[in-house]
Enzyme design. Structure first.
Site, PDB file in Angstrom:
ATOM      1  N   PRO A 168       0.825  -1.382   0.270  1.00 39.72           N
ATOM      2  CA  PRO A 168      -0.472  -0.221   0.132  1.00 39.72           C
ATOM      3  C   PRO A 168       0.789   1.004   0.020  1.00 39.72           C
ATOM      4  O   PRO A 168       2.058   1.306   0.619  1.00 39.72           O
ATOM      5  CB  PRO A 168      -1.075   0.212   1.446  1.00 39.72           C
ATOM      6  CG  PRO A 168      -0.545  -2.143   2.246  1.00 39.72           C
ATOM      7  CD  PRO A 168       0.533  -2.296   1.183  1.00 39.72           C
ATOM      8  N   CYS A 169       0.677   2.402  -0.569  1.00 42.02           N
ATOM      9  CA  CYS A 169       0.993   3.597  -0.866  1.00 42.02           C
ATOM     10  C   CYS A 169       0.660   4.921   0.004  1.00 42.02           C
ATOM     11  O   CYS A 169       1.240   5.519  -0.222  1.00 42.02           O
ATOM     12  CB  CYS A 169       1.263   3.850  -1.667  1.00 42.02           C
ATOM     13  SG  CYS A 169      -0.028   4.679  -3.273  1.00 42.02           S
TER      14      CYS A 169
END
Ligand code: SAM
Length: 332
Positions: free
Chosen positions: A71-72
């Site tokens: 996840p960013c």
């Protein structure tokens, strides 16, 4: 001849994997926490996806390549870039999987600020310790690979085979949003050609926004429809409540692309946001795909993905590197 194999960690609905499949790879395992995303992966890409956390390492099959898309949000320029966000450390969870899967190549996709983070430095050091002498980074824009969308993404490529050639752009002329939004095949019977019906003040605002317009048109012409906070930040976040320019690539499609207050996501000519199908098209997803779950999780799967043509180009570079060193028996 057997195809080269890959393992996909934080696989989402499998857009990254689908690009590798187009380049000739076979996914053997995908691990993803979201149940709907797993169901989408199993429906559209391969039955090999399993529901679980990458944190729960229980062994991995040997593969040629490990890909991962942690996840960013913690690194995104749109988020608060909170250095204490626990999601920032998720990338490090791939190391035990890499040790067990023993791939020749590892590719981690994220937003460009990830490359400037302490977590990236720790991850790169961990990969070098595992024997990946070459750890390089590519910053690619999806519009260079035939995707009708501006989307810059960072790929960290760790190799035991020597340097891997960065994919060259596959097109000199970026595709426009209209090539996806006005192409034939959008069908009312398609369960993915759906959008939230705008209601109340949202419907009033959308109806008054002209082609190419955005919230600034409302501030100028219809201030009674604008909350006071909009005047204070008039020159910031100018894309919100914006109509997509059909003659250019779209802005980055994010998880909330069906919410007009989050970006330039209004249809160029119709009084609505994009449908799930239109968002998927902007990500280079074929119309044969269906995303599982209600519209919000489906939109998240779409906005989270690596545009398939960009993933395909990355896959071609990986395959060429494997073939160059004779590491695996590549399919003809
Ligand atoms: C950026 S998305 C990956 C998108 C994917 N690469 C694609 O192209 O479709 C990150 C994914 O990680 C998943 N995720 C978050 N924490 C996880 C964990 N601990 N284990 C497995 N998956 C996780 C999220 O549900 C999300 O689908």
């Amino acid at each position: 001849m057997s195809a080269p194999t890959h393992l996909d960690l934080f696989s989402g609905a499998g857009l990254f994997s689908a690009g590798l499949v187009q380049a000739g790879f076979e996914p053997v395992l995908a691990v993803e926490l979201g149940a709907e995303a797993v169901a989408s992966y199993r429906r559209n890409v391969s039955r090999c996806a399993v529901h679980g956390s990458v944190a729960d390492f229980r062994g991995a099959p040997k593969v040629d390549v490990v890909i991962a898309g942690p996840p960013c949000q913690g690194f995104s320029t749109l988020g608060r870039r909170d250095p204490t966000d626990v999601r920032n450390a998720l990338g490090l969870l791939i190391l035990p999987w890499v040790r067990a899967a023993d791939p020749s190549l590892v590719v981690i996709e994220n937003v460009p600020p990830f490359l400037r983070s302490p977590q990236w430095r720790e991850l790169a050091a961990g990969l070098r310790e595992l024997g990946y002498a070459d750890v390089v980074t590519w910053e690619l824009d999806a519009l260079d690979f035939g995707v009708p969308q501006r989307r810059r993404r960072a790929f960290t490529v760790a190799s035991r085979l020597g340097p891997v050639a960065q994919p060259a752009p596959t097109t000199a002329t970026p595709r426009t949003a209209s090539s996806a939004l006005f192409a034939p095949g959008l069908d009312k019977a398609d369960p993915m050609h759906v959008w939230p019906t705008p209601k109340g003040i949202a419907a009033d605002r959308i109806a008054l926004i002209p082609p190419l317009g955005d919230k600034r048109d409302l501030l100028r012409g219809h201030p009674h429809l604008c909350p006071p906070s909009w005047s204070k930040i008039a020159d910031q976040a100018t894309d919100v409540w914006g109509r997509i320019d059909p003659d250019k690539p779209s802005n980055t499609v994010r998880c909330n692309f069906q919410n007009p207050s989050k970006g330039r996501y209004l249809h160029p000519t119709e009084n609505r946001t994009l449908s799930l199908r239109e968002g998927a098209r902007l990500q280079g997803v074929p119309d044969s795909w269906c995303f599982e779950g209600k519209p919000l999780p489906a939109a998240r799967q779409i906005g989270n993905g690596v545009p398939i043509p960009m993933a395909h180009a990355v896959g071609e570079s990986l395959r060429a590197a494997l073939a160059g060193m004779g590491v695996t028996a590549l399919a003809a």
